[in-house]
Design a protein around this motif. Structure first.
Motif, short mmCIF file in Angstrom:
data_model
loop_
_atom_site.label_atom_id
_atom_site.label_comp_id
_atom_site.label_asym_id
_atom_site.label_seq_id
_atom_site.Cartn_x
_atom_site.Cartn_y
_atom_site.Cartn_z
N UNK A 1 0.86 -1.18 0.00
CA UNK A 1 0.00 0.00 0.00
C UNK A 1 0.89 1.24 0.00
N UNK A 2 0.73 2.09 -0.99
CA UNK A 2 1.55 3.31 -1.11
C UNK A 2 1.02 4.39 -0.19
N UNK A 3 1.95 5.09 0.47
CA UNK A 3 1.63 6.13 1.44
C UNK A 3 2.54 7.33 1.15
N UNK A 4 2.07 8.52 1.41
CA UNK A 4 2.86 9.71 1.14
C UNK A 4 4.17 9.74 1.90
N UNK A 5 5.20 10.25 1.25
CA UNK A 5 6.52 10.36 1.87
C UNK A 5 6.42 11.21 3.14
N UNK A 6 7.02 10.72 4.21
CA UNK A 6 7.03 11.45 5.47
C UNK A 6 5.87 11.12 6.39
N UNK A 7 4.97 10.27 5.92
CA UNK A 7 3.81 9.91 6.74
C UNK A 7 4.05 8.57 7.44
N UNK A 8 5.14 8.52 8.23
CA UNK A 8 5.53 7.27 8.88
C UNK A 8 4.50 6.81 9.90
N UNK A 9 3.77 7.74 10.52
CA UNK A 9 2.77 7.34 11.51
C UNK A 9 1.64 6.53 10.86
#
Length: 252
Positions: free
Chosen positions: A213-221
């Motif tokens: 699942x792709x998630x925006x860069x920097x959204x580690x939470x």
């Protein structure tokens, strides 16, 4: 998945995570890639393996799922703008990892070559598509791989890239192309449902791919929360049950 609803209490911490739409997990997907995502007979309801996986993740995060249908060509540009995640048969690649985060993998995949039923085309490797006309869906791993083969001169192949996967199979059925190169999971589903029209000529089991699942860069939470949900779903058998439901072949 239409047959299973979670009863698990929400225990995953999502505090501090900003969502595009408050109270919802917004998912970008191209609703035209069965059995991962497609429309039900009503033409409105999104169904499929990815839909079930993302919906269950949303449930376990205490959120509603919000599915946004968009073209796969350019889909990642909408991360953090139009939707929080892309869950649409996305292969994890080093190039993509430079610009976005990924969840832990939730399914393994390979590349397959689908031909018309009874075709005399013999394929023992993707390189056997030399001098053939093939079709792929734009910006998919199949497109990237075959375009790389062509640009490097590995094989001389004519590539027809379509926005929709359904167009690829229509062209094959009509004799406009020699083969469709597509994810093995999708190939198996299409051939099983249309065995009079298509057959799988080859599957490259030497090159496994993993979907995430792709998630925006920097959204580690958000990445951590999704990974926790996936770990729960792996442990309690939800992913295996969804796989069996949509692919009907059981994951090895």
């Amino acid at each position: 998945m239409g047959t299973q609803q979670t009863t698990k209490e929400t225990t995953i911490d999502i505090s501090g995570i900003k969502f595009v739409n408050e109270g919802k997990l917004s998912m970008g997907a191209e609703i035209g890639y069965p059995p991962f995502e497609s429309y039900a007979d009503d033409g409105v309801t999104a169904v499929g393996f990815d839909v079930d996986i993302a919906t269950e993740i949303a449930n376990r995060l205490g959120l509603e799922i919000n599915i946004i249908d968009t073209s796969f060509d350019g889909i990642f540009a909408g991360l953090d703008k139009n939707y929080d995640i892309v869950c649409s048969g996305v292969t994890i690649t080093p190039k993509r990892q430079k610009t976005m985060l990924f969840s832990t993998p939730y399914i393994q995949n390979y590349q397959s070559v689908v031909v018309r039923k009874g075709s005399d085309i013999n394929v023992s490797s993707l390189k056997d598509l030399n001098k053939k006309v093939i079709t792929v869906q734009k910006e998919t791993t199949s497109d990237i791989l075959m375009s790389d083969y062509k640009s490097t001169g590995t094989i001389d192949v004519e590539i027809v890239a379509n926005e929709k996967l359904t167009s690829c199979f229509t062209q094959l059925k009509n004799g406009e192309v020699d083969a469709v190169v597509v994810d093995s999971t999708v190939a198996e589903s299409y051939v099983a449902k249309n065995s009079d029209d298509y057959e799988i000529a080859f599957t490259d089991n030497s090159e496994p791919e993993e979907f995430g699942i792709a998630i925006g860069k920097g959204n580690e939470k958000l990445q951590a929360a999704i990974n926790e949900a996936l770990a729960q779903m792996e442990e309690d058998g939800y992913i295996a049950d969804a796989y069996d439901y949509w692919f009907g072949i059981g994951e090895e």
